[in-house]
Design a protein around this motif. Sequence first.
Motif, short mmCIF file in Angstrom:
data_model
loop_
_atom_site.label_atom_id
_atom_site.label_comp_id
_atom_site.label_asym_id
_atom_site.label_seq_id
_atom_site.Cartn_x
_atom_site.Cartn_y
_atom_site.Cartn_z
N ARG A 82 4.80 9.45 12.23
CA ARG A 82 4.83 8.09 11.69
C ARG A 82 6.20 7.72 11.13
N THR A 83 7.01 8.72 10.81
CA THR A 83 8.34 8.44 10.27
C THR A 83 9.39 8.34 11.37
N GLN A 84 9.02 8.63 12.62
CA GLN A 84 9.96 8.58 13.73
C GLN A 84 10.05 7.17 14.30
N TRP A 85 11.06 6.98 15.15
CA TRP A 85 11.11 5.77 15.97
C TRP A 85 9.81 5.70 16.74
N TYR A 86 9.19 4.54 16.81
CA TYR A 86 7.84 4.45 17.36
C TYR A 86 7.72 5.06 18.75
N PHE A 87 8.68 4.81 19.62
CA PHE A 87 8.58 5.28 21.01
C PHE A 87 8.91 6.76 21.17
N GLN A 88 9.37 7.40 20.10
CA GLN A 88 9.90 8.76 20.22
C GLN A 88 8.88 9.76 20.74
N ARG A 89 7.65 9.70 20.25
CA ARG A 89 6.67 10.71 20.68
C ARG A 89 6.19 10.48 22.11
N TYR A 90 6.41 9.27 22.62
CA TYR A 90 6.06 9.02 24.02
C TYR A 90 7.18 9.46 24.95
N VAL A 91 8.42 9.37 24.47
CA VAL A 91 9.57 9.74 25.30
C VAL A 91 9.47 11.19 25.76
N GLU A 92 9.02 12.09 24.87
CA GLU A 92 8.96 13.50 25.23
C GLU A 92 7.92 13.79 26.32
N HIS A 93 7.05 12.83 26.60
CA HIS A 93 6.05 13.02 27.65
C HIS A 93 6.44 12.34 28.96
N LEU A 94 7.58 11.69 29.01
CA LEU A 94 8.02 11.05 30.23
C LEU A 94 8.28 12.08 31.32
N PRO A 95 8.15 11.71 32.59
CA PRO A 95 8.27 12.69 33.67
C PRO A 95 9.70 13.13 33.93
N SER A 96 9.83 14.38 34.34
CA SER A 96 11.10 14.87 34.88
C SER A 96 11.06 14.68 36.38
N ALA A 97 12.14 15.04 37.06
CA ALA A 97 12.23 14.82 38.50
C ALA A 97 11.08 15.50 39.23
N GLY A 98 10.45 14.77 40.15
CA GLY A 98 9.39 15.32 40.98
C GLY A 98 8.03 15.36 40.33
N THR A 99 7.82 14.56 39.29
CA THR A 99 6.53 14.58 38.60
C THR A 99 6.00 13.18 38.33
N ILE A 100 4.69 13.13 38.06
CA ILE A 100 3.98 11.88 37.77
C ILE A 100 3.28 12.03 36.42
N VAL A 101 3.31 10.99 35.61
CA VAL A 101 2.59 11.00 34.33
C VAL A 101 1.64 9.81 34.30
#
Length: 268
Positions: A82-101
């Motif tokens: 809750r103290t982080q930038w709002y989008f921060q916890r979603y950013v770590e779940h974004l896909p790397s190359a060759g993946t789908i989320v």
Amino acid sequence: MADKPQASKKLGRKAYEEELFRLQGELVKLQEWVRAEGRRVVVIFEGRDAAGKGGTIKRVAEYLNPRVTRIVALQAPTERERTQWYFQRYVEHLPSAGTIVLFDRSWYNRAGVERVMGFCTHEEYTRFLHQCPIFERLLVEDGILLRKYWFSVSDAEQERRFRARLADPMRRWKLSEIDLESIARWEEYSRAKDEMLIHTHIPEAPWYDVESEDKRRARINMITHLLSTIPYREVERPTLKLRRRPPGTGYRRPPRLETFVPDTTAGL
């Protein structure tokens, strides 16, 4: 968003299952293309409670490799988050190359449940509406294929599905007090959705409305549309051949462990 299509009769099971299986085969081809080309795909599933998001996600991922296609369904944020930038916890779940989320709900929680239930301040809400289009433009600019689907359902059908879940012990876990509260706050959620669309339905990342009064039609329509928006192709896969088992070398299995799983099927 375009006008909603006219309601039609429910799709028959046989036609549904045949078309779903065909589409799932295409999803496998899409997955292999994503992996071979090193692409990154994000699909957001949002909408009313009990609108059919979870069931659609299940059918999308059914035959896909979980190492390539991940489902992200986050719990409520921790005190630290809750103290982080709002989008921060979603950013770590974004896909790397060759993946789908596949996001089973996403950063749009702030524009929906958090807004309606008072879980965020007005300042946090307005900041989200300002930052979200910028955030999504950055994702698209960086090469992420972003698709956003909103599942719509009528108030009468939502209530019917809620009652069915309440009566079904196998699906009771799908309901929470917040879900049931959405019945009393139907118009508030409608206004929140309207406001969200004004700010986040952008050319780089438009919303697509999925009519989900009939779950079967919703699944077929959503998957068909997703496939139509990505220029995938079938990737040639290496030919695999099952090797012959070599001759035995005298190995003998040791005595069986006493901790084996008993055969309970004998009494069936």
